[in-house]
Enzyme design. Structure first.
Site, mmCIF file in Angstrom:
data_model
loop_
_atom_site.group_PDB
_atom_site.id
_atom_site.type_symbol
_atom_site.label_atom_id
_atom_site.label_comp_id
_atom_site.label_asym_id
_atom_site.label_seq_id
_atom_site.Cartn_x
_atom_site.Cartn_y
_atom_site.Cartn_z
ATOM 1 N N GLY A 198 1.879 3.107 2.254
ATOM 2 C CA GLY A 198 2.895 3.113 3.315
ATOM 3 C C GLY A 198 4.171 2.439 2.838
ATOM 4 N N HIS A 199 4.016 1.267 2.193
ATOM 5 C CA HIS A 199 5.206 0.571 1.670
ATOM 6 C C HIS A 199 5.847 1.384 0.542
ATOM 7 C CE1 HIS A 199 2.646 -2.996 3.023
ATOM 8 N NE2 HIS A 199 3.708 -3.069 3.789
ATOM 9 N N HIS A 217 0.855 -1.196 0.000
ATOM 10 C CA HIS A 217 0.000 0.000 0.000
ATOM 11 C C HIS A 217 0.890 1.245 0.000
ATOM 12 C CE1 HIS A 217 1.103 0.038 4.186
ATOM 13 N NE2 HIS A 217 0.396 -1.042 4.461
ATOM 14 N N GLN A 219 8.353 -1.849 16.709
ATOM 15 C CA GLN A 219 9.128 -2.726 15.813
ATOM 16 C C GLN A 219 10.406 -2.007 15.339
ATOM 17 O OE1 GLN A 219 7.388 -5.243 12.555
ATOM 18 N NE2 GLN A 219 7.958 -3.546 11.244
ATOM 19 N N SER A 253 -2.110 -2.629 6.231
ATOM 20 C CA SER A 253 -2.702 -3.716 5.446
ATOM 21 C C SER A 253 -4.019 -4.172 6.070
ATOM 22 C CB SER A 253 -1.757 -4.910 5.399
ATOM 23 O OG SER A 253 -0.492 -4.491 5.006
ATOM 24 N N GLU A 295 7.391 4.348 10.800
ATOM 25 C CA GLU A 295 7.147 4.673 12.212
ATOM 26 C C GLU A 295 5.766 4.228 12.669
ATOM 27 O OE1 GLU A 295 7.970 8.812 12.860
ATOM 28 O OE2 GLU A 295 10.119 8.377 13.125
ATOM 29 N N LYS A 296 4.921 3.819 11.752
ATOM 30 C CA LYS A 296 3.615 3.285 12.132
ATOM 31 C C LYS A 296 3.810 2.140 13.139
ATOM 32 C CE LYS A 296 -0.564 1.281 11.379
ATOM 33 N NZ LYS A 296 -0.214 -0.083 11.618
ATOM 34 N N ASP A 297 4.788 1.269 12.850
ATOM 35 C CA ASP A 297 5.144 0.193 13.784
ATOM 36 C C ASP A 297 6.367 0.650 14.568
ATOM 37 O OD1 ASP A 297 3.196 -1.881 12.960
ATOM 38 O OD2 ASP A 297 4.211 -1.676 11.049
HETATM 39 O O1 PAF Z 1 6.183 -4.702 9.343
HETATM 40 C C1 PAF Z 1 6.074 -5.795 8.722
HETATM 41 O O2 PAF Z 1 5.439 -5.886 7.682
HETATM 42 C C2 PAF Z 1 6.753 -7.036 9.287
HETATM 43 O O3 PAF Z 1 6.700 -7.056 10.672
HETATM 44 C C3 PAF Z 1 8.195 -7.225 8.789
HETATM 45 C C4 PAF Z 1 9.101 -6.097 9.275
HETATM 46 C C5 PAF Z 1 8.215 -7.283 7.282
HETATM 47 C C6 PAF Z 1 8.777 -8.526 9.340
HETATM 48 O O4 PAF Z 1 8.041 -9.628 8.921
#
Ligand code: PAF
Length: 284
Positions: free
Chosen positions: A42-43, A40, A159, A192, A154-156
């Site tokens: 974001g990616h 999407h 992570q 997603s 930064e949404k995640d």
């Molecule tokens: O953010 C994501 O889509 C996933 O957590 C990642 C970083 C691709 C790891 O599977």
């Protein structure tokens, strides 16, 4: 040049070697954009940032079973490989790596990477072992590709911090580059999982960011407990009463923010709209 689609490790290594020594005839730099597909905006923003930083852009699509809990949406996680490849290509991605589960976790695979402190709070409380799965797969992807840069949204945010920490602690020679959360015109963070929402639920979800921004305006004038209760009340008024967490933590280490020291404060929210879990965060 059209995007190269690679599905195994040997193919990945030779594609990267070809690109690194290719037309640029120099040791070209490589940026990786790890994804689970369902590409999407974001990616796409991550790919654009990758291109700004490196000569070669590698995206990965791998729905990582290790980061899903038993009752989570692994089986119904959206899959749209053909559209994904097209979108990545349109944004200028050079290689897309779509490994099988066996390529990432071959027979006998017996490793988990844990970043315990950062993983024990926020999403880590509800989603046990989720971040171990993320840390393990990301370490593999960075090492398999030898990327110089890795781009994360930064949404995640949790992570992003966990990956930054693991790269530092394992001396992986890769620079982590954060990208601001991409939002739709109503402020909803693009994810997603938004595609699981009906249009009525999207209307409700649009309130998350409104309520967060409202809270940010008063944050430095009132007590943290008041900020949290007004967020809860405003979300409730918007029809969101299933809340996983509303927390204010330090952007660098995720420690709790106190009324005495509000520096680097960040607001983190996880809520459910029916069965769909949505997260968001903003700097305060
Ligand atoms: O953010 C994501 O889509 C996933 O957590 C990642 C970083 C691709 C790891 O599977």
């Amino acid at each position: 040049m059209s995007i190269e689609v690679i599905r195994d490790l040997r193919g990945l290594h030779s594609a990267i070697a070809r690109h690194r020594n290719g037309p640029l005839n120099t040791a070209a730099s490589l940026a990786i954009v790890p994804t689970m597909g369902a590409i999407h905006e974001g990616h796409e923003a991550l790919v654009i940032e990758a291109k700004r930083n490196a000569n070669i852009v590698l995206a990965t699509i791998f729905v990582n079973p290790m980061q899903f809990g038993a009752n989570e949406d692994l089986d119904k996680y959206p899959k749209s490989e053909i559209e994904d490849i097209k979108r990545l290509e349109d944004k200028g991605c050079d290689i897309v790596y779509i490994p099988s589960t066996e390529t990432i976790y071959p027979d006998g695979f017996d490793l988990t990477i844990n970043v315990p402190k950062l993983s024990s709070v926020l999403c880590g409380k509800e989603r046990k072992n989720h971040f171990q799965g993320v840390a393990t797969v990301v370490a593999k992807l960075l090492l398999q590709s030898g990327a110089d840069y890795a781009i994360f949204g930064e949404k995640d945010y949790q992570q992003l911090l966990i990956i930054t920490s693991l790269v530092r602690d394992l001396d992986i020679p890769c620079q982590i580059i954060p990208v601001n959360t991409v939002r739709d015109s109503n402020g909803l963070a693009i994810s997603s999982r938004n595609q699981y929402l009906s249009s009525k639920q999207v209307d409700i979800a649009n309130n998350i960011n409104l309520v967060m921004n409202e809270a940010a305006k008063n944050f430095y004038n009132i007590d943290i407990s008041e900020t949290i209760s007004s967020i809860k009340k405003n979300l409730g008024n918007a029809g969101i009463d299933k809340i996983d967490y509303i927390e204010i933590r330090n952007s660098h280490n995720l420690e709790n923010t106190s009324n005495n020291d509000k520096s680097n404060a960040r607001l983190f929210i996880a809520v459910y709209i029916d069965e769909v879990r949505l997260i968001d965060n903003i700097k305060l």
